[in-house]
Design a protein around this motif. Structure first.
Motif, short mmCIF file in Angstrom:
data_model
loop_
_atom_site.label_atom_id
_atom_site.label_comp_id
_atom_site.label_asym_id
_atom_site.label_seq_id
_atom_site.Cartn_x
_atom_site.Cartn_y
_atom_site.Cartn_z
N LEU A 216 0.83 -1.20 0.00
CA LEU A 216 0.00 0.00 0.00
C LEU A 216 0.87 1.26 0.00
N THR A 217 1.95 1.21 0.79
CA THR A 217 2.87 2.35 0.83
C THR A 217 3.52 2.56 -0.53
N GLN A 218 3.94 1.47 -1.17
CA GLN A 218 4.55 1.56 -2.50
C GLN A 218 3.56 2.10 -3.52
N ALA A 219 2.31 1.61 -3.46
CA ALA A 219 1.29 2.09 -4.39
C ALA A 219 1.00 3.57 -4.17
N GLN A 220 1.00 3.98 -2.90
CA GLN A 220 0.76 5.39 -2.59
C GLN A 220 1.90 6.27 -3.10
N ASN A 221 3.13 5.80 -2.91
CA ASN A 221 4.29 6.55 -3.41
C ASN A 221 4.27 6.66 -4.93
N GLU A 222 3.90 5.55 -5.58
CA GLU A 222 3.81 5.57 -7.04
C GLU A 222 2.72 6.53 -7.50
N ARG A 223 1.61 6.55 -6.77
CA ARG A 223 0.52 7.46 -7.12
C ARG A 223 0.95 8.92 -6.95
N ILE A 224 1.68 9.20 -5.87
CA ILE A 224 2.16 10.57 -5.64
C ILE A 224 3.14 10.97 -6.74
N ALA A 225 4.05 10.04 -7.09
CA ALA A 225 5.02 10.33 -8.15
C ALA A 225 4.31 10.57 -9.48
N TYR A 226 3.26 9.79 -9.74
CA TYR A 226 2.49 9.97 -10.98
C TYR A 226 1.81 11.34 -11.00
N LEU A 227 1.23 11.73 -9.86
CA LEU A 227 0.57 13.02 -9.78
C LEU A 227 1.57 14.17 -9.95
N GLU A 228 2.78 14.01 -9.36
CA GLU A 228 3.81 15.04 -9.52
C GLU A 228 4.23 15.18 -10.98
N ASN A 229 4.41 14.03 -11.65
CA ASN A 229 4.76 14.07 -13.07
C ASN A 229 3.63 14.69 -13.90
N TYR A 230 2.41 14.37 -13.52
CA TYR A 230 1.26 14.93 -14.24
C TYR A 230 1.20 16.45 -14.06
N ASN A 231 1.41 16.90 -12.82
CA ASN A 231 1.40 18.35 -12.56
C ASN A 231 2.50 19.07 -13.32
N GLN A 232 3.69 18.44 -13.35
CA GLN A 232 4.80 19.04 -14.10
C GLN A 232 4.48 19.13 -15.59
N SER A 233 3.82 18.09 -16.11
CA SER A 233 3.43 18.11 -17.52
C SER A 233 2.42 19.20 -17.80
N ILE A 234 1.46 19.37 -16.89
CA ILE A 234 0.45 20.42 -17.06
C ILE A 234 1.10 21.80 -17.02
N GLU A 235 2.03 21.98 -16.06
CA GLU A 235 2.71 23.27 -15.94
C GLU A 235 3.54 23.56 -17.20
N GLN A 236 4.22 22.53 -17.70
CA GLN A 236 5.02 22.71 -18.92
C GLN A 236 4.13 23.06 -20.11
N LEU A 237 2.98 22.38 -20.19
CA LEU A 237 2.03 22.67 -21.28
C LEU A 237 1.48 24.09 -21.15
N TYR A 238 1.22 24.52 -19.91
CA TYR A 238 0.72 25.88 -19.68
C TYR A 238 1.76 26.92 -20.10
N ARG A 239 3.04 26.64 -19.76
CA ARG A 239 4.10 27.58 -20.15
C ARG A 239 4.22 27.66 -21.67
N GLU A 240 4.10 26.51 -22.34
CA GLU A 240 4.18 26.49 -23.79
C GLU A 240 3.02 27.26 -24.42
N ILE A 241 1.84 27.13 -23.84
CA ILE A 241 0.68 27.87 -24.36
C ILE A 241 0.88 29.37 -24.20
N ARG A 242 1.40 29.77 -23.03
CA ARG A 242 1.67 31.20 -22.81
C ARG A 242 2.70 31.72 -23.81
N THR A 243 3.71 30.89 -24.06
CA THR A 243 4.75 31.30 -25.03
C THR A 243 4.14 31.49 -26.42
N VAL A 244 3.32 30.52 -26.82
CA VAL A 244 2.67 30.60 -28.14
C VAL A 244 1.76 31.81 -28.21
#
Length: 259
Positions: A216-244
């Motif tokens: 359960l701890t491993q699954a929770q850590n993996e879920r947190i890591a996935y959410l962090e990667n997802y947030n970083q992707s959204i932020e990167q996409l937002y920055r690219e949209i602002r640049t465009v």
């Protein structure tokens, strides 16, 4: 005819006890129709092969094999032997200590009376759930143990169960001085074996809970890591949209000036 009905009811009681524990240990779930068919087969098999030692264990090993063919052979053996051993140990404790103390019957009277034997089996499930509550045991968690770890536990458990059946069923058939000694101290030996068995079950339960907690701890850590990667992707996409957007505005301003 009454004897047949009494025997059928007696073995049906044993089957209900065994199936409840078997379902918890093996995590095998079947429809009521299939369970009823298995129960009738269990009763018939016991009435036909009443004198065959380990018939109940073999029966549940076969049920495990047919119901979960993808499992390993040692797991099927564990399911069959473990289930019947719990039922038998609780039955012997009830017949050796509880019933004589409460109702005043001797062990000889209990062994020679089918109704008293059935009464002992009727107490098996209540005592089982009482022990499970007292020691916080959940046998259904055993399946969460990793295969490499469970192999070691099951190996030693199977060895211990084989040794119990060897002493309790096979060795006592040999006419020797050991037989009288065994029957003299059988109740004490059963109680000691039950205490050791409960200790092993508790350790196995704690180990299973630790394994589950780690997963359960491993699954929770993996879920947190996935959410962090997802947030970083959204932020990167937002920055690219602002640049465009910024570049587009500059282009439009340049075109406006040109016009």
């Amino acid at each position: 005819m009454m004897v047949i009905y009494s025997m059928a009811l007696f073995y049906a009681t044993i089957f209900i006890n065994s199936w409840v524990i078997f379902a918890k240990v093996s995590a095998i779930k079947l429809s009521w129709k299939r369970v009823s068919i298995i129960g009738i087969s269990f009763v018939i098999a016991n009435m036909i092969f009443d004198k065959v030692i380990l018939i109940d264990q073999l029966f549940f090993i076969i049920v495990s094999l047919l119901s979960a063919p993808k499992k390993k052979l040692f797991e099927h053996m564990f399911n069959g032997f473990f289930t019947i051993l719990i039922v038998e140990l609780l039955f012997r404790v009830i017949g050796s200590f509880f019933l004589p103390a409460v109702l005043g019957f001797s062990i000889g009277q209990i062994n020679n009376n089918l109704k008293l034997l059935e009464l002992c089996y009727l107490f098996v499930l209540p005592i089982f759930y009482l022990f499970s509550y007292i020691f916080s045991i959940d046998l259904s968690l055993i399946r969460f143990i990793s295969e490499d770890k469970v192999k070691k536990w099951v190996f030693w458990m199977n060895t211990a169960m084989f040794s119990y059946y060897f002493f309790a069923h096979f060795l006592v058939t040999v006419q020797s001085g050991f037989l009288a000694l065994y029957f003299q101290y059988r109740s004490i030996l059963v109680f000691i074996y039950l205490a050791i068995f409960i200790w092993v079950i508790v350790k196995l339960d704690r180990f299973a809970k630790d394994q589950l907690s780690q997963k359960l701890t491993q699954a929770q850590n993996e879920r947190i890591a996935y959410l962090e990667n997802y947030n970083q992707s959204i932020e990167q996409l937002y920055r690219e949209i602002r640049t465009v957007k910024h570049d587009s505005e500059n282009i439009l301003i340049s075109l406006k000036d040109s016009i």
